[in-house]
Scaffold this motif. Structure first.
Motif, PDB file in Angstrom:
ATOM      1  N   LEU A  97       0.823  -1.212   0.000  1.00  0.00           N
ATOM      2  CA  LEU A  97       0.000   0.000   0.000  1.00  0.00           C
ATOM      3  C   LEU A  97       0.857   1.262   0.000  1.00  0.00           C
ATOM      4  N   THR A  98       1.881   1.281  -0.837  1.00  0.00           N
ATOM      5  CA  THR A  98       2.813   2.411  -0.827  1.00  0.00           C
ATOM      6  C   THR A  98       2.161   3.719  -1.268  1.00  0.00           C
ATOM      7  N   MET A  99       1.068   3.645  -1.994  1.00  0.00           N
ATOM      8  CA  MET A  99       0.402   4.861  -2.465  1.00  0.00           C
ATOM      9  C   MET A  99      -0.451   5.521  -1.377  1.00  0.00           C
ATOM     10  N   ILE A 100      -0.842   4.740  -0.363  1.00  0.00           N
ATOM     11  CA  ILE A 100      -1.747   5.237   0.666  1.00  0.00           C
ATOM     12  C   ILE A 100      -0.944   5.539   1.932  1.00  0.00           C
ATOM     13  N   PRO A 101      -1.098   6.728   2.495  1.00  0.00           N
ATOM     14  CA  PRO A 101      -0.363   7.046   3.722  1.00  0.00           C
ATOM     15  C   PRO A 101      -0.901   6.233   4.909  1.00  0.00           C
ATOM     16  N   LEU A 102      -0.049   5.353   5.452  1.00  0.00           N
ATOM     17  CA  LEU A 102      -0.489   4.444   6.501  1.00  0.00           C
ATOM     18  C   LEU A 102      -0.876   5.161   7.789  1.00  0.00           C
ATOM     19  N   LYS A 103      -0.228   6.295   8.064  1.00  0.00           N
ATOM     20  CA  LYS A 103      -0.601   7.042   9.267  1.00  0.00           C
ATOM     21  C   LYS A 103      -2.027   7.566   9.141  1.00  0.00           C
ATOM     22  N   LEU A 104      -2.444   7.922   7.938  1.00  0.00           N
ATOM     23  CA  LEU A 104      -3.814   8.372   7.710  1.00  0.00           C
ATOM     24  C   LEU A 104      -4.791   7.222   7.952  1.00  0.00           C
ATOM     25  N   ILE A 105      -4.460   6.044   7.448  1.00  0.00           N
ATOM     26  CA  ILE A 105      -5.309   4.874   7.652  1.00  0.00           C
ATOM     27  C   ILE A 105      -5.409   4.555   9.146  1.00  0.00           C
ATOM     28  N   ALA A 106      -4.277   4.582   9.837  1.00  0.00           N
ATOM     29  CA  ALA A 106      -4.282   4.305  11.279  1.00  0.00           C
ATOM     30  C   ALA A 106      -5.116   5.347  12.023  1.00  0.00           C
ATOM     31  N   GLY A 107      -4.970   6.608  11.655  1.00  0.00           N
ATOM     32  CA  GLY A 107      -5.745   7.668  12.300  1.00  0.00           C
ATOM     33  C   GLY A 107      -7.235   7.487  12.084  1.00  0.00           C
ATOM     34  N   ILE A 108      -7.618   7.154  10.864  1.00  0.00           N
ATOM     35  CA  ILE A 108      -9.035   6.910  10.576  1.00  0.00           C
ATOM     36  C   ILE A 108      -9.534   5.712  11.380  1.00  0.00           C
ATOM     37  N   GLY A 109      -8.695   4.681  11.482  1.00  0.00           N
ATOM     38  CA  GLY A 109      -9.063   3.511  12.277  1.00  0.00           C
ATOM     39  C   GLY A 109      -9.303   3.860  13.738  1.00  0.00           C
ATOM     40  N   PHE A 110      -8.423   4.688  14.311  1.00  0.00           N
ATOM     41  CA  PHE A 110      -8.598   5.105  15.702  1.00  0.00           C
ATOM     42  C   PHE A 110      -9.873   5.921  15.873  1.00  0.00           C
ATOM     43  N   VAL A 111     -10.161   6.793  14.917  1.00  0.00           N
ATOM     44  CA  VAL A 111     -11.380   7.599  14.993  1.00  0.00           C
ATOM     45  C   VAL A 111     -12.615   6.694  14.920  1.00  0.00           C
ATOM     46  N   LEU A 112     -12.588   5.697  14.023  1.00  0.00           N
ATOM     47  CA  LEU A 112     -13.723   4.778  13.905  1.00  0.00           C
ATOM     48  C   LEU A 112     -13.919   3.960  15.182  1.00  0.00           C
ATOM     49  N   VAL A 113     -12.819   3.455  15.752  1.00  0.00           N
ATOM     50  CA  VAL A 113     -12.923   2.690  16.998  1.00  0.00           C
ATOM     51  C   VAL A 113     -13.434   3.583  18.120  1.00  0.00           C
ATOM     52  N   GLY A 114     -12.949   4.818  18.187  1.00  0.00           N
ATOM     53  CA  GLY A 114     -13.435   5.756  19.204  1.00  0.00           C
ATOM     54  C   GLY A 114     -14.909   6.052  19.038  1.00  0.00           C
ATOM     55  N   GLY A 115     -15.346   6.279  17.803  1.00  0.00           N
ATOM     56  CA  GLY A 115     -16.763   6.526  17.541  1.00  0.00           C
ATOM     57  C   GLY A 115     -17.622   5.332  17.902  1.00  0.00           C
ATOM     58  N   TRP A 116     -17.156   4.135  17.556  1.00  0.00           N
ATOM     59  CA  TRP A 116     -17.882   2.913  17.902  1.00  0.00           C
ATOM     60  C   TRP A 116     -17.993   2.764  19.420  1.00  0.00           C
ATOM     61  N   THR A 117     -16.904   3.085  20.139  1.00  0.00           N
ATOM     62  CA  THR A 117     -16.911   3.001  21.594  1.00  0.00           C
ATOM     63  C   THR A 117     -17.911   3.976  22.197  1.00  0.00           C
ATOM     64  N   ILE A 118     -17.985   5.182  21.666  1.00  0.00           N
ATOM     65  CA  ILE A 118     -18.935   6.183  22.166  1.00  0.00           C
ATOM     66  C   ILE A 118     -20.375   5.729  21.905  1.00  0.00           C
ATOM     67  N   VAL A 119     -20.651   5.260  20.705  1.00  0.00           N
ATOM     68  CA  VAL A 119     -21.997   4.781  20.372  1.00  0.00           C
ATOM     69  C   VAL A 119     -22.373   3.605  21.264  1.00  0.00           C
ATOM     70  N   ASP A 120     -21.438   2.676  21.465  1.00  0.00           N
ATOM     71  CA  ASP A 120     -21.700   1.523  22.314  1.00  0.00           C
ATOM     72  C   ASP A 120     -21.985   1.944  23.755  1.00  0.00           C
ATOM     73  N   HIS A 121     -21.278   2.959  24.216  1.00  0.00           N
ATOM     74  CA  HIS A 121     -21.511   3.467  25.576  1.00  0.00           C
ATOM     75  C   HIS A 121     -22.947   3.967  25.725  1.00  0.00           C
ATOM     76  N   PHE A 122     -23.379   4.783  24.772  1.00  0.00           N
ATOM     77  CA  PHE A 122     -24.727   5.344  24.862  1.00  0.00           C
ATOM     78  C   PHE A 122     -25.804   4.276  24.674  1.00  0.00           C
ATOM     79  N   ARG A 123     -25.546   3.274  23.845  1.00  0.00           N
ATOM     80  CA  ARG A 123     -26.503   2.169  23.693  1.00  0.00           C
ATOM     81  C   ARG A 123     -26.618   1.391  25.002  1.00  0.00           C
ATOM     82  N   SER A 124     -25.484   1.145  25.641  1.00  0.00           N
ATOM     83  CA  SER A 124     -25.493   0.420  26.913  1.00  0.00           C
ATOM     84  C   SER A 124     -26.179   1.233  27.999  1.00  0.00           C
ATOM     85  N   ALA A 125     -25.926   2.541  28.021  1.00  0.00           N
ATOM     86  CA  ALA A 125     -26.547   3.414  29.035  1.00  0.00           C
ATOM     87  C   ALA A 125     -28.044   3.491  28.836  1.00  0.00           C
ATOM     88  N   ALA A 126     -28.498   3.490  27.582  1.00  0.00           N
ATOM     89  CA  ALA A 126     -29.932   3.580  27.291  1.00  0.00           C
ATOM     90  C   ALA A 126     -30.643   2.292  27.677  1.00  0.00           C
TER      91      ALA A 126
END
Length: 95
Positions: A64-93
């Motif tokens: 994947l030399t054409m794709i910046p891996l740090k960007l992919i990792a950053g997007i992955g962290f944002v997605l995991v963080g968003g999923w964690t937040i959504v899961d928190h609110f679903r559990s609280a509800a």
């Protein structure tokens, strides 16, 4: 040598207080399990998951030399963080 220090400090700080470490604390608090067994199992799991990450990172860099891996990792962290937040609110509800 500065690279190994940077990698060590970054990974060490990233691991502090994460779910893996908290799970290890819970296992260590169990009186039926010896601390040495908890240490060996947790250390082995961390080594195995790190080896997998290194293998995947090496393969990704190669293919994947054409794709910046740090960007992919950053997007992955944002997605995991968003999923964690959504899961928190679903559990609280549901509680």
């Amino acid at each position: 040598m500065p690279q190994i220090i940077t990698i060590f400090v970054t990974v060490f700080l990233a691991e502090l207080g994460d779910k893996t470490q908290l799970a290890t604390v819970l296992f260590a608090a169990d009186r039926q399990t010896t601390p040495a067994l908890v240490f060996l199992a947790a250390a082995g799991a961390l080594v195995a998951s790190t080896a997998l990450a290194v293998l995947l990172g090496t393969a990704a860099e190669r293919y994947l030399t054409m794709i910046p891996l740090k960007l992919i990792a950053g997007i992955g962290f944002v997605l995991v963080g968003g999923w964690t937040i959504v899961d928190h609110f679903r559990s609280a509800a549901g509680a």
